[in-house]
Design a protein around this motif. Structure first.
Motif, PDB file in Angstrom:
ATOM      1  N   LYS A 127      -8.254   0.865  -3.351  1.00 59.93           N
ATOM      2  CA  LYS A 127      -8.334  -0.309  -3.569  1.00 59.93           C
ATOM      3  C   LYS A 127      -7.804  -1.404  -3.260  1.00 59.93           C
ATOM      4  O   LYS A 127      -7.957  -2.939  -3.605  1.00 59.93           O
ATOM      5  CB  LYS A 127      -6.738  -0.387  -5.136  1.00 59.93           C
ATOM      6  CG  LYS A 127      -7.793   0.691  -5.702  1.00 59.93           C
ATOM      7  CD  LYS A 127      -7.076   0.947  -7.509  1.00 59.93           C
ATOM      8  CE  LYS A 127      -6.830   1.008  -8.457  1.00 59.93           C
ATOM      9  NZ  LYS A 127      -6.735   2.089  -9.577  1.00 59.93           N
ATOM     10  N   LYS A 128      -6.912  -1.494  -2.350  1.00 61.00           N
ATOM     11  CA  LYS A 128      -6.373  -2.311  -1.438  1.00 61.00           C
ATOM     12  C   LYS A 128      -7.143  -2.793   0.196  1.00 61.00           C
ATOM     13  O   LYS A 128      -6.960  -3.798   0.352  1.00 61.00           O
ATOM     14  CB  LYS A 128      -5.217  -2.154  -1.055  1.00 61.00           C
ATOM     15  CG  LYS A 128      -4.390  -2.465  -2.625  1.00 61.00           C
ATOM     16  CD  LYS A 128      -3.499  -4.161  -3.381  1.00 61.00           C
ATOM     17  CE  LYS A 128      -2.993  -3.605  -4.291  1.00 61.00           C
ATOM     18  NZ  LYS A 128      -1.514  -3.389  -4.443  1.00 61.00           N
ATOM     19  N   ILE A 129      -7.424  -1.452   0.871  1.00 64.32           N
ATOM     20  CA  ILE A 129      -7.954  -2.087   1.879  1.00 64.32           C
ATOM     21  C   ILE A 129      -9.269  -1.777   2.247  1.00 64.32           C
ATOM     22  O   ILE A 129     -10.567  -2.107   2.624  1.00 64.32           O
ATOM     23  CB  ILE A 129      -7.152  -0.770   2.501  1.00 64.32           C
ATOM     24  CG1 ILE A 129      -5.794  -0.779   2.995  1.00 64.32           C
ATOM     25  CG2 ILE A 129      -8.325  -0.876   4.082  1.00 64.32           C
ATOM     26  CD1 ILE A 129      -5.367   0.182   4.010  1.00 64.32           C
ATOM     27  N   MET A 130      -9.827  -0.704   0.982  1.00 66.09           N
ATOM     28  CA  MET A 130     -11.612  -0.117   1.562  1.00 66.09           C
ATOM     29  C   MET A 130     -12.276  -1.796   0.949  1.00 66.09           C
ATOM     30  O   MET A 130     -13.488  -1.888   0.636  1.00 66.09           O
ATOM     31  CB  MET A 130     -11.552   0.604   1.156  1.00 66.09           C
ATOM     32  CG  MET A 130     -11.121   2.277   1.591  1.00 66.09           C
ATOM     33  SD  MET A 130     -12.182   2.012   3.174  1.00 66.09           S
ATOM     34  CE  MET A 130     -10.540   1.928   4.543  1.00 66.09           C
ATOM     35  N   VAL A 131     -11.775  -2.845   0.056  1.00 66.04           N
ATOM     36  CA  VAL A 131     -12.127  -4.032  -0.366  1.00 66.04           C
ATOM     37  C   VAL A 131     -12.320  -4.993   0.497  1.00 66.04           C
ATOM     38  O   VAL A 131     -12.741  -6.148   0.538  1.00 66.04           O
ATOM     39  CB  VAL A 131     -11.523  -4.306  -1.538  1.00 66.04           C
ATOM     40  CG1 VAL A 131     -11.502  -3.501  -3.022  1.00 66.04           C
ATOM     41  CG2 VAL A 131     -10.260  -5.080  -1.340  1.00 66.04           C
ATOM     42  N   LEU A 132     -11.649  -4.514   1.567  1.00 69.89           N
ATOM     43  CA  LEU A 132     -12.083  -6.104   2.852  1.00 69.89           C
ATOM     44  C   LEU A 132     -13.260  -5.886   3.605  1.00 69.89           C
ATOM     45  O   LEU A 132     -13.881  -5.086   3.280  1.00 69.89           O
ATOM     46  CB  LEU A 132     -10.778  -6.234   4.407  1.00 69.89           C
ATOM     47  CG  LEU A 132      -9.356  -5.933   2.983  1.00 69.89           C
ATOM     48  CD1 LEU A 132      -7.839  -5.268   4.279  1.00 69.89           C
ATOM     49  CD2 LEU A 132      -8.426  -7.287   2.834  1.00 69.89           C
ATOM     50  N   PRO A 133     -13.483  -6.630   4.595  1.00 73.24           N
ATOM     51  CA  PRO A 133     -14.626  -7.013   4.194  1.00 73.24           C
ATOM     52  C   PRO A 133     -14.720  -5.824   6.074  1.00 73.24           C
ATOM     53  O   PRO A 133     -13.284  -5.658   6.488  1.00 73.24           O
ATOM     54  CB  PRO A 133     -14.285  -7.804   5.549  1.00 73.24           C
ATOM     55  CG  PRO A 133     -13.793  -9.146   4.994  1.00 73.24           C
ATOM     56  CD  PRO A 133     -12.694  -8.624   4.226  1.00 73.24           C
ATOM     57  N   VAL A 169       0.777  -1.072  -0.080  1.00 75.04           N
ATOM     58  CA  VAL A 169      -0.203   0.017  -0.153  1.00 75.04           C
ATOM     59  C   VAL A 169       1.070   1.527   0.149  1.00 75.04           C
ATOM     60  O   VAL A 169       0.976   2.042   0.928  1.00 75.04           O
ATOM     61  CB  VAL A 169      -1.205   0.595   1.082  1.00 75.04           C
ATOM     62  CG1 VAL A 169      -2.124  -1.255   0.475  1.00 75.04           C
ATOM     63  CG2 VAL A 169      -0.046  -0.689   2.379  1.00 75.04           C
ATOM     64  N   PRO A 170       1.445   1.579  -1.178  1.00 69.84           N
ATOM     65  CA  PRO A 170       2.109   2.794  -1.138  1.00 69.84           C
ATOM     66  C   PRO A 170       1.542   4.054  -1.092  1.00 69.84           C
ATOM     67  O   PRO A 170       0.459   4.222  -1.048  1.00 69.84           O
ATOM     68  CB  PRO A 170       3.207   2.467  -2.395  1.00 69.84           C
ATOM     69  CG  PRO A 170       2.642   1.940  -3.123  1.00 69.84           C
ATOM     70  CD  PRO A 170       1.783   0.865  -2.396  1.00 69.84           C
ATOM     71  N   GLY A 171       2.471   5.330  -0.994  1.00 72.45           N
ATOM     72  CA  GLY A 171       1.695   6.162  -0.569  1.00 72.45           C
ATOM     73  C   GLY A 171       2.186   7.250   0.624  1.00 72.45           C
ATOM     74  O   GLY A 171       2.850   8.438   0.403  1.00 72.45           O
ATOM     75  N   HIS A 172       2.454   6.506   2.283  1.00 76.04           N
ATOM     76  CA  HIS A 172       2.846   7.079   3.081  1.00 76.04           C
ATOM     77  C   HIS A 172       4.628   6.931   2.993  1.00 76.04           C
ATOM     78  O   HIS A 172       5.625   8.424   2.911  1.00 76.04           O
ATOM     79  CB  HIS A 172       2.473   6.290   4.368  1.00 76.04           C
ATOM     80  CG  HIS A 172       3.213   6.669   5.140  1.00 76.04           C
ATOM     81  ND1 HIS A 172       3.163   7.469   5.849  1.00 76.04           N
ATOM     82  CD2 HIS A 172       4.175   6.420   6.433  1.00 76.04           C
ATOM     83  CE1 HIS A 172       3.997   7.887   7.466  1.00 76.04           C
ATOM     84  NE2 HIS A 172       4.473   6.736   7.539  1.00 76.04           N
ATOM     85  N   SER A 173       5.077   5.680   2.538  1.00 73.01           N
ATOM     86  CA  SER A 173       6.133   5.574   1.787  1.00 73.01           C
ATOM     87  C   SER A 173       6.066   4.636   0.799  1.00 73.01           C
ATOM     88  O   SER A 173       5.346   3.723   0.699  1.00 73.01           O
ATOM     89  CB  SER A 173       6.925   4.362   3.226  1.00 73.01           C
ATOM     90  OG  SER A 173       6.951   3.826   3.350  1.00 73.01           O
ATOM     91  N   PRO A 174       7.224   4.364   0.057  1.00 74.78           N
ATOM     92  CA  PRO A 174       7.136   3.559  -1.750  1.00 74.78           C
ATOM     93  C   PRO A 174       6.550   2.058  -0.705  1.00 74.78           C
ATOM     94  O   PRO A 174       6.314   1.323  -1.793  1.00 74.78           O
ATOM     95  CB  PRO A 174       8.542   3.471  -2.011  1.00 74.78           C
ATOM     96  CG  PRO A 174       8.810   5.583  -1.231  1.00 74.78           C
ATOM     97  CD  PRO A 174       8.674   5.198  -0.110  1.00 74.78           C
ATOM     98  N   GLY A 175       7.265   1.558   0.054  1.00 76.57           N
ATOM     99  CA  GLY A 175       7.570   0.460   0.426  1.00 76.57           C
ATOM    100  C   GLY A 175       6.523  -0.212   1.859  1.00 76.57           C
ATOM    101  O   GLY A 175       6.370  -1.436   2.264  1.00 76.57           O
ATOM    102  N   SER A 176       5.234   1.215   1.683  1.00 76.41           N
ATOM    103  CA  SER A 176       4.285   0.748   2.696  1.00 76.41           C
ATOM    104  C   SER A 176       3.828  -0.650   2.618  1.00 76.41           C
ATOM    105  O   SER A 176       2.792  -1.063   1.713  1.00 76.41           O
ATOM    106  CB  SER A 176       3.791   1.870   3.150  1.00 76.41           C
ATOM    107  OG  SER A 176       3.876   2.683   3.638  1.00 76.41           O
ATOM    108  N   ILE A 177       3.458  -1.876   3.365  1.00 83.49           N
ATOM    109  CA  ILE A 177       2.649  -3.006   3.617  1.00 83.49           C
ATOM    110  C   ILE A 177       1.951  -2.361   4.728  1.00 83.49           C
ATOM    111  O   ILE A 177       1.851  -2.130   5.647  1.00 83.49           O
ATOM    112  CB  ILE A 177       3.365  -4.173   3.333  1.00 83.49           C
ATOM    113  CG1 ILE A 177       4.396  -4.829   4.606  1.00 83.49           C
ATOM    114  CG2 ILE A 177       4.563  -4.116   2.290  1.00 83.49           C
ATOM    115  CD1 ILE A 177       4.809  -5.738   5.092  1.00 83.49           C
ATOM    116  N   ALA A 178       0.635  -3.054   4.393  1.00 84.17           N
ATOM    117  CA  ALA A 178      -0.386  -3.970   5.630  1.00 84.17           C
ATOM    118  C   ALA A 178       0.005  -5.413   5.534  1.00 84.17           C
ATOM    119  O   ALA A 178       0.113  -6.046   4.989  1.00 84.17           O
ATOM    120  CB  ALA A 178      -1.990  -3.381   4.761  1.00 84.17           C
TER     121      ALA A 178
END
Length: 216
Positions: free
Chosen positions: A184-190, A136-145
């Motif tokens: 696209k990556k987080i709001m699609v979770l339950p 989930v880039p944006g805060h840093s290029p390699g940010s992950i959740a």
């Protein structure tokens, strides 16, 4: 059962986590931001008291507050540091990051190297359970959740907060990229997925869909 232990470490009040499998007692450390002897003792005591076997360090990103304790944990427990390769430059410049905040790092604390490069779609074992790596880039290029379907929670790092989002004014940050990642990556979770951010209180995906002003 997958267990979540949350700590609050260092002057930036970062949320560090130990996730463990109650059946196997295997565990991973996420964003170990300990900077003082007391914080390191608190971290070690939890592992010792629960007879845990630490298998890995995972960083959601490599801003200084999230990785102050990486080298300590790596050296003490003999475990590798896992993070996204796009944040390697941040680990290499940890001393410079600290200097901007008036913090002097001593010895080997001034640089963090990635031993295991993570990418979107990877999984991390916590005993019998799996964490799904979401880039989930944006805060840093390699940010992950890190998403746990079994536990119905997401370790979000500094990407998403309760009714807010991560800052994008640090090196490699980008607001449009961050908003796109979240959408696209987080709001699609339950919607009942519990979001555990890198600072402050938890929230849920559904709550952020309805009330986060940045996501409208």
């Amino acid at each position: 059962m997958i267990k979540v232990k949350q700590f609050c470490f260092n002057p930036f009040a970062v949320s560090a986590f130990i996730l463990s499998d109650s059946d196997t007692a295997q565990a991973v450390a996420i964003d170990p931001g300990m900077i003082s002897d007391n914080e390191r003792e608190e971290f070690d005591k939890y592992i010792s008291d629960n007879n845990l076997t630490l298998t890995q360090i995972v960083n959601t990103h490599l801003h200084l507050d999230h990785c102050f304790g990486d080298n300590y944990v790596r050296d003490k427990y003999g475990v590798p540091v896992a993070a996204h390769a796009d944040d390697a430059f941040l680990g290499e410049t940890l001393s410079d990051q600290a200097a901007r905040f008036g913090i002097r790092l001593m010895g080997n604390a001034g640089k963090v190297a990635i031993d295991v490069c993570l990418k979107d779609g990877d999984t991390i074992n916590v005993g019998n359970y799996k964490l799904h790596v979401i880039h989930v880039p944006g805060h840093s290029p390699g940010s992950i959740a890190l998403y746990s379907p079994d536990g119905a929670f997401l370790i979000a790092g500094d990407v998403l907060f309760r009714h807010s989002i991560g800052r994008t004014d640090l090196p490699g940050g980008n607001l449009n990229t961050l908003l796109d990642s979240i959408d696209k990556k987080i709001m699609v979770l339950p919607e009942d997925t519990k979001v555990l951010p890198g600072h402050d209180s938890f929230t849920t995906v559904g709550n952020e869909k309805r009330y986060n002003p940045y996501l409208k």
